[in-house]
Design an enzyme around this catalytic site. Structure first.
Site, PDB file in Angstrom:
ATOM      1  N   CYS A   1      43.951  49.310  36.625  1.00 50.03           N
ATOM      2  CA  CYS A   1      45.151  50.107  37.181  1.00 50.03           C
ATOM      3  C   CYS A   1      45.926  51.002  36.205  1.00 50.03           C
ATOM      4  O   CYS A   1      46.269  52.194  36.771  1.00 50.03           O
ATOM      5  CB  CYS A   1      45.823  49.037  37.782  1.00 50.03           C
ATOM      6  SG  CYS A   1      45.690  47.241  37.427  1.00 50.03           S
TER       7      CYS A   1
ATOM      8  N   ARG B   1      37.435  40.388  30.054  1.00 53.76           N
ATOM      9  CA  ARG B   1      38.469  39.376  30.189  1.00 53.76           C
ATOM     10  C   ARG B   1      38.095  38.142  29.587  1.00 53.76           C
ATOM     11  O   ARG B   1      36.681  37.712  29.503  1.00 53.76           O
ATOM     12  CB  ARG B   1      38.691  38.957  31.681  1.00 53.76           C
ATOM     13  CG  ARG B   1      39.147  40.325  32.505  1.00 53.76           C
ATOM     14  CD  ARG B   1      39.207  39.871  34.010  1.00 53.76           C
ATOM     15  NE  ARG B   1      39.717  40.999  34.643  1.00 53.76           N
ATOM     16  CZ  ARG B   1      39.934  41.145  35.915  1.00 53.76           C
ATOM     17  NH1 ARG B   1      39.490  40.147  36.879  1.00 53.76           N
ATOM     18  NH2 ARG B   1      40.194  42.212  36.702  1.00 53.76           N
TER      19      ARG B   1
ATOM     20  N   GLN C   1      33.838  46.661  37.232  1.00 49.08           N
ATOM     21  CA  GLN C   1      34.434  46.582  38.739  1.00 49.08           C
ATOM     22  C   GLN C   1      34.179  48.014  39.506  1.00 49.08           C
ATOM     23  O   GLN C   1      34.145  48.875  38.797  1.00 49.08           O
ATOM     24  CB  GLN C   1      35.843  46.685  38.614  1.00 49.08           C
ATOM     25  CG  GLN C   1      36.389  45.240  38.187  1.00 49.08           C
ATOM     26  CD  GLN C   1      37.990  45.155  38.292  1.00 49.08           C
ATOM     27  OE1 GLN C   1      38.645  45.849  37.615  1.00 49.08           O
ATOM     28  NE2 GLN C   1      38.526  44.119  39.160  1.00 49.08           N
TER      29      GLN C   1
ATOM     30  N   ASP D   1      35.964  49.725  41.299  1.00 49.32           N
ATOM     31  CA  ASP D   1      37.549  49.639  41.581  1.00 49.32           C
ATOM     32  C   ASP D   1      38.138  50.872  42.019  1.00 49.32           C
ATOM     33  O   ASP D   1      37.474  51.920  41.731  1.00 49.32           O
ATOM     34  CB  ASP D   1      38.171  49.423  39.953  1.00 49.32           C
ATOM     35  CG  ASP D   1      39.514  48.985  40.057  1.00 49.32           C
ATOM     36  OD1 ASP D   1      39.895  48.515  41.264  1.00 49.32           O
ATOM     37  OD2 ASP D   1      40.272  48.747  38.965  1.00 49.32           O
TER      38      ASP D   1
ATOM     39  N   HIS E   1      41.999  52.636  43.336  1.00 54.56           N
ATOM     40  CA  HIS E   1      43.569  52.476  43.589  1.00 54.56           C
ATOM     41  C   HIS E   1      43.923  53.449  44.882  1.00 54.56           C
ATOM     42  O   HIS E   1      43.720  54.801  44.382  1.00 54.56           O
ATOM     43  CB  HIS E   1      44.338  52.614  42.542  1.00 54.56           C
ATOM     44  CG  HIS E   1      44.202  51.431  41.641  1.00 54.56           C
ATOM     45  ND1 HIS E   1      43.194  51.794  40.585  1.00 54.56           N
ATOM     46  CD2 HIS E   1      44.632  50.289  41.643  1.00 54.56           C
ATOM     47  CE1 HIS E   1      43.100  50.326  40.090  1.00 54.56           C
ATOM     48  NE2 HIS E   1      43.942  49.638  40.270  1.00 54.56           N
TER      49      HIS E   1
ATOM     50  N   LYS F   1      47.099  40.238  50.038  1.00 57.57           N
ATOM     51  CA  LYS F   1      45.848  40.758  50.113  1.00 57.57           C
ATOM     52  C   LYS F   1      44.818  40.217  51.094  1.00 57.57           C
ATOM     53  O   LYS F   1      45.301  39.167  51.650  1.00 57.57           O
ATOM     54  CB  LYS F   1      45.438  40.500  48.804  1.00 57.57           C
ATOM     55  CG  LYS F   1      45.174  38.889  48.299  1.00 57.57           C
ATOM     56  CD  LYS F   1      44.362  38.417  47.455  1.00 57.57           C
ATOM     57  CE  LYS F   1      44.165  37.065  46.830  1.00 57.57           C
ATOM     58  NZ  LYS F   1      43.322  36.824  45.899  1.00 57.57           N
TER      59      LYS F   1
ATOM     60  N   HIS G   1      45.108  48.097  45.281  1.00 60.63           N
ATOM     61  CA  HIS G   1      43.946  48.030  44.635  1.00 60.63           C
ATOM     62  C   HIS G   1      42.910  47.644  45.529  1.00 60.63           C
ATOM     63  O   HIS G   1      43.236  46.530  46.284  1.00 60.63           O
ATOM     64  CB  HIS G   1      44.007  46.909  43.500  1.00 60.63           C
ATOM     65  CG  HIS G   1      45.553  46.830  42.714  1.00 60.63           C
ATOM     66  ND1 HIS G   1      45.156  47.121  41.454  1.00 60.63           N
ATOM     67  CD2 HIS G   1      46.439  46.371  42.999  1.00 60.63           C
ATOM     68  CE1 HIS G   1      46.461  47.050  40.849  1.00 60.63           C
ATOM     69  NE2 HIS G   1      47.065  46.456  41.831  1.00 60.63           N
TER      70      HIS G   1
END
Length: 639
Positions: free
Chosen positions: A337, A366, A384, A386, A388, A468, A514
């Site tokens: 992000c 992570r 990911q 991912d 945004h 979410k 996200h």
RNA sequence: GCUGGCGUAGCUCAGUAGGCAGAGCGCGGGAUUUGUAAUCCCGUGGUCGCGGGUUCAAGUCCCGCCGCCAGCUCCA
């Protein structure tokens, strides 16, 4: 005369005195062979006093709810068996609830470490207790009595439970033979009615699930009414083992996790990399179609960035430790992000360019505790899918709907058709305005309802920075896997002072979302491999066709077939070793190659190939153009 | 990270009670020219996870570490 309550059973209204045992209530409704009943969300057995009125659904042997009763009793029977084997006062019982397929009991046995080798002995004792057919009796006792009873029995954990039971609640115990356990039920009328069961495994589990508490031994069992159902479930367990993606990953040469490289770090082997490239190409195309802008961002960023984003404050325990260079700190990214925000902020944004959708197959790292790592499902470095989405407040509804739709349609392309959505709402401590929360939550809910998806609300389960939804998919073995997530963030736009210029020529704060659809490429691959048992749909298969010449004299024709298929855009291989056909087929089958094109004298003669499908078996002869058409259709339909 | 179990050839596994490390598959070579899930023969292959210790002698017993597995906890 005590207080009277009304219950409704199968349309009949029955009035009874408050506290009448359920069995009695059912009898009055003319129902005799029930095992218990469901009042609201609670399952009661025949001995439980009915204290509230309402709709009462009788539960018969064989109903899904009846398993709850069976499994509860089996947990007690196991506890009794343990006490008979190891001594009543040596066995300290923790909790013994039911699970999705059986039950477990957390126990501590003084002076003995329970291992899997003890299980047959325990099972034998359980069967003995079942044969003895003890009546199972419910008794309600006072708090003082309960404490005295369990102190005598040296049941230290039960005392803790009693002390946590609210003052106004009834305390009940169940007895069978000379075994007694604190329990609110429900239970069978007698041990002799217990069904088919098997003790499966032993593991450690913290008392109350807290690492600072003593660790008990958890003994798992599975249980069903009929032996047949139990066998079916054991078969499913075997099947799951057979489909284990870690085994398939090695056998199909998809990936490798090497001790020397590091735990939780995945190496994609060439075959897995081919599959991954196909998947990623598809993913990118779908995103471009929907107006996403694809980007690439670095793997590390300055510590200041992560301080501003709040990650060092809230996420540090999941991050790889800081490194230093030229007196400046850096972190390997655990999320994408902040980089996407930097892209957004690279110039002034107008409301005219919103919603802005920034997407990346971003690899993040992570720190995960060593004990949780698991094949591709739980790793320390993963990619990911991912994105945004940054939008104006009044675009929120449209954006969410489109995003959820996108997620579902992509998951369907991979062959998943059953979804379960979880909506997590505002927790107690949260940032953001009421308006933001309400607008976002209702946009999420509307999107789910518009798509007609099954969902559950996790009230207060959202992150502090926004609500979410999570989408879980059900695989071929009935298991649920979380993939997609759509998460509002009211925090980062503030922290990074993100703005857009509105029609009023003033700066406004955008909404930021996200979202991931597959979740992570690694985990999704693990799920796919297990869902398909390694036999991926044709479009994703690393090798789509393997050409097998029977003898050396067929090789030149086989090469022709090979290049025709290759020219048609398929991923083709050829096995021209001097091996028997049976051996070549066997190896291709083991590698789960979806289609084999076999060529021998007949095929050379007639200019055809003999096609064998992994699923379908021998499909007979066809011309290469026919095979190409056949395969094209399957690829297009993503079969 | 915690509890328990496990770690022997590339893979699957055997190795009794400490006493010269084994099998099948794989891999290499050769023979075989092959029709829908394993052709035959010969050969190759191991710091027994790593490091200490006990012992005349350790794959085997003890200690520490690493990794894996089942859970706890957490999650993409």
């Amino acid at each position: 005369m005590g207080e009277r309550i009304k219950v409704f059973i199968e349309g009949k209204e029955i009035e009874v005195e408050k506290g009448t045992p359920l069995g009695e209530v059912l009898k009055r409704a003319g129902i005799r062979d029930a095992l218990g009943g469901k009042l609201g969300d609670e399952i009661l057995d025949l001995q439980t006093p009915v204290r509230e009125g309402g709709e009462l659904k009788p539960v018969f042997k064989g109903d899904p709810e009846s398993l709850e009763i069976l499994r509860h009793s089996l947990a007690h029977i196991m506890a009794q068996a343990l006490k008979e084997i190891y001594g009543t006062r040596k066995v300290h019982l923790g909790v013994g609830p039911t699970t999705e397929e059986g039950f477990y009991y957390d126990v501590e046995v003084e002076g003995h470490r329970i291992t899997e080798e003890d299980l047959p002995k325990i099972e034998e004792k359980m069967r003995e207790i079942i044969r003895r057919d003890y009546p199972i009796l419910r008794r309600e006792i006072s708090r003082e009595e309960a404490i005295k009873l369990f102190e005598d029995l040296k049941e230290k954990y039960k005392i803790e439970i009693i002390n946590r039971i609210p003052q106004d609640e009834v305390i009940s115990v169940y007895e069978q033979g000379d075994f007694v356990d604190l329990c609110k039920g429900p239970h069978l009328p007698s041990t002799g009615q217990a069904g088919a069961f098997k003790l499966m495994s032993v593991s450690g589990a913290y008392w109350m699930g807290r690492a600072d508490q003593p660790q008990l031994t958890r003994i798992y069992g599975i249980a069903f009414w009929e032996e047949e159902e139990l066998k079916e479930r054991l078969r499913l367990h075997e099947e799951a083992k057979r489909r284990d993606h870690r085994r398939l990953g090695r056998e199909l040469e998809f990936f490798l996790i090497d001790e020397e490289v590091g735990p939780g770090l995945v190496i994609w082997l060439p075959r897995g990399a081919v599959y991954r490239r196909v998947l990623e190409d598809y993913w990118k195309e779908e995103h471009i179609k929907r107006g996403y802008q694809l980007v690439y961002t670095p793997h590390v960023g300055r510590s200041k960035l992560w301080e501003r984003s709040g990650h060092t404050e809230y996420y540090k325990e999941n991050m790889f430790p800081e490194m230093e260079m030229e007196g400046e700190g850096y972190y390997v990214k655990p999320m994408n992000c902040p980089f996407h925000i930097a892209i957004y902020k690279s110039r002034v944004r107008s409301y005219r360019e919103l919603p802005m959708k920034i997407a990346e197959l971003g690899t993040v790292y992570r720190y995960e505790m060593s004990g949780v790592l698991h094949g591709l499902m739980r790793v320390r470095g993963f990619t990911q899918d991912d994105a945004h989405i940054i939008c104006t407040p009044d675009q929120v509804e449209g954006v969410i709907k489109e995003t959820l739709e996108f997620a579902v349609s992509m998951l369907k392309d991979f062959g998943f058709n059953e979804f379960k959505v979880y909506l997590s709402t505002r927790p107690e401590h949260a940032i953001g305005t009421n308006e933001q929360w309400e607008r976002s939550q209702s946009a999420l809910r509307e999107a789910i309802e518009d798509l007609g998806l099954e969902y559950e609300i996790d009230e207060g389960g959202g992150a502090f920075y926004g609500p979410k939804i999570d989408v879980k998919i059900r695989d071929a073995l009935g298991r649920l896997w979380q993939c997609s997530t759509i998460q509002f963030d009211f925090n980062l736009p503030e922290r990074f002072d993100m703005t857009y210029v509105g029609p009023d020529n003033k700066k406004h704060r955008p909404y930021m979302i996200h979202r991931a659809i597959l979740g992570s490429i690694e985990r999704f691959t693990g799920v796919l491999l297990e869902h398909y048992g390694g036999l991926l749909p044709l479009w994703l298969s690393p090798t789509q066709v393997r050409v097998l010449p029977i003898a050396e004299r067929h090789v030149s024709y086989a090469k022709k077939v090979f290049s025709e298929l290759e020219r048609a855009g398929f991923r083709v291989e050829m096995d021209e070793r001097e091996e028997r056909l049976g051996a070549k087929i066997r190896e291709a089958e083991l590698m789960k190659i979806p289609y084999l094109a076999i060529v021998g004298d007949r095929e050379v003669e007639t200019e055809t190939v003999s096609v064998r499908g992994k699923r379908e078996g021998n499909l007979g002869s066809m011309r290469v153009e026919e095979l190409i058409e056949f395969l094209r259709g399957k690829v297009e339909r993503k079969e």
